[in-house]
Design a protein around this motif. Structure first.
Motif, short mmCIF file in Angstrom:
data_model
loop_
_atom_site.label_atom_id
_atom_site.label_comp_id
_atom_site.label_asym_id
_atom_site.label_seq_id
_atom_site.Cartn_x
_atom_site.Cartn_y
_atom_site.Cartn_z
N PHE A 35 0.81 -1.22 0.00
CA PHE A 35 0.00 0.00 0.00
C PHE A 35 0.84 1.27 0.00
O PHE A 35 0.29 2.36 -0.11
CB PHE A 35 -0.95 0.01 1.20
CG PHE A 35 -2.03 -1.03 1.08
CD1 PHE A 35 -3.09 -0.86 0.23
CD2 PHE A 35 -1.96 -2.20 1.81
CE1 PHE A 35 -4.07 -1.82 0.10
CE2 PHE A 35 -2.94 -3.17 1.70
CZ PHE A 35 -3.99 -2.99 0.84
N THR A 36 2.16 1.16 0.12
CA THR A 36 3.01 2.35 0.17
C THR A 36 3.92 2.51 -1.03
O THR A 36 4.44 3.59 -1.25
CB THR A 36 3.87 2.34 1.46
OG1 THR A 36 4.63 1.13 1.50
CG2 THR A 36 3.01 2.47 2.70
N ARG A 37 4.12 1.47 -1.84
CA ARG A 37 5.03 1.61 -2.99
C ARG A 37 4.32 2.34 -4.13
O ARG A 37 3.09 2.26 -4.28
CB ARG A 37 5.54 0.25 -3.44
CG ARG A 37 4.49 -0.66 -4.00
CD ARG A 37 5.08 -1.98 -4.45
NE ARG A 37 3.98 -2.89 -4.77
CZ ARG A 37 4.07 -4.18 -4.71
NH1 ARG A 37 5.19 -4.74 -4.34
NH2 ARG A 37 3.04 -4.92 -5.01
N PRO A 38 5.09 3.06 -4.95
CA PRO A 38 4.48 3.84 -6.04
C PRO A 38 3.90 2.95 -7.14
O PRO A 38 4.39 1.85 -7.39
CB PRO A 38 5.65 4.68 -6.58
CG PRO A 38 6.89 4.07 -6.04
CD PRO A 38 6.51 3.24 -4.85
N PRO A 120 3.78 -6.83 9.60
CA PRO A 120 2.49 -6.18 9.32
C PRO A 120 2.56 -5.33 8.05
O PRO A 120 3.64 -4.90 7.62
CB PRO A 120 2.26 -5.31 10.54
CG PRO A 120 3.54 -5.24 11.27
CD PRO A 120 4.40 -6.36 10.81
N LEU A 121 1.41 -5.10 7.45
CA LEU A 121 1.34 -4.28 6.26
C LEU A 121 1.61 -2.81 6.61
O LEU A 121 1.16 -2.32 7.64
CB LEU A 121 -0.04 -4.37 5.60
CG LEU A 121 -0.42 -5.70 4.98
CD1 LEU A 121 -1.86 -5.64 4.47
CD2 LEU A 121 0.53 -6.07 3.86
N GLU A 122 2.34 -2.13 5.73
CA GLU A 122 2.56 -0.70 5.87
C GLU A 122 1.42 0.01 5.16
O GLU A 122 1.12 -0.30 4.02
CB GLU A 122 3.88 -0.30 5.23
CG GLU A 122 5.09 -0.98 5.81
CD GLU A 122 6.34 -0.75 4.98
OE1 GLU A 122 6.27 -0.04 3.94
OE2 GLU A 122 7.38 -1.31 5.34
N VAL A 123 0.78 0.95 5.84
CA VAL A 123 -0.29 1.72 5.21
C VAL A 123 0.01 3.19 5.36
O VAL A 123 0.61 3.62 6.34
CB VAL A 123 -1.68 1.39 5.82
CG1 VAL A 123 -2.10 -0.01 5.44
CG2 VAL A 123 -1.68 1.56 7.31
N PRO A 124 -0.39 4.00 4.35
CA PRO A 124 -0.11 5.45 4.42
C PRO A 124 -0.92 6.13 5.52
O PRO A 124 -1.92 5.65 5.95
CB PRO A 124 -0.51 5.96 3.05
CG PRO A 124 -1.34 4.91 2.41
CD PRO A 124 -1.06 3.63 3.12
#
Length: 124
Positions: A35-38, A120-124
């Motif tokens: 969810f954070t990569r371009p 865990p997932l990284e989220v903006p």
């Protein structure tokens, strides 16, 4: 009518068991930075590729099962997220971000990832 109800009951039981077995495996496969990569590809062009057509054909039954699980026993929202991860269509990423931001969804996903020894997932 009785056969339809029996069929729906069997379908419900099978999708419930499959969601319990396959959901943790799919969730563990999501990259931590998903969810954070371009993003840089044109989604309309991707739809015309044979690989995308195959992914959409495979993801459609999973999506329908997830929608059914919203009213039947099973992990409806999480199964819908898995189906969206399989499929490829314009606006997919925005929809995934909206779903993961729903109350409790990110917590549930990260709990499953923790149980399978993933970050865990990284989220903006």
């Amino acid at each position: 009518m009785e056969n339809i109800l029996i069929g729906l009951g069997i379908f419900s039981a099978v999708t419930f068991v499959l969601s319990l077995l396959l959901l943790p495996w799919f969730i563990a496969r999501i990259p931590t930075d998903y969810f954070t990569r371009p993003r840089d590809s044109d989604p309309w062009q991707v739809l015309l590729q044979p690989r995308a057509l195959l992914r959409n054909l495979l993801g459609l039954p999973v999506l329908l099962a997830g929608i059914a699980m919203l009213v039947l026993p099973g992990q409806g929202i999480l199964t819908i997220m898995i189906a969206l991860g399989i499929m490829s269509f314009p606006g997919k990423f925005a929809l995934e971000k909206w779903l993961i931001s729903r109350k409790g969804v990110l917590q549930a996903v990260n709990w499953i990832r923790q149980k399978s020894h993933h970050s865990p997932l990284e989220v903006p």
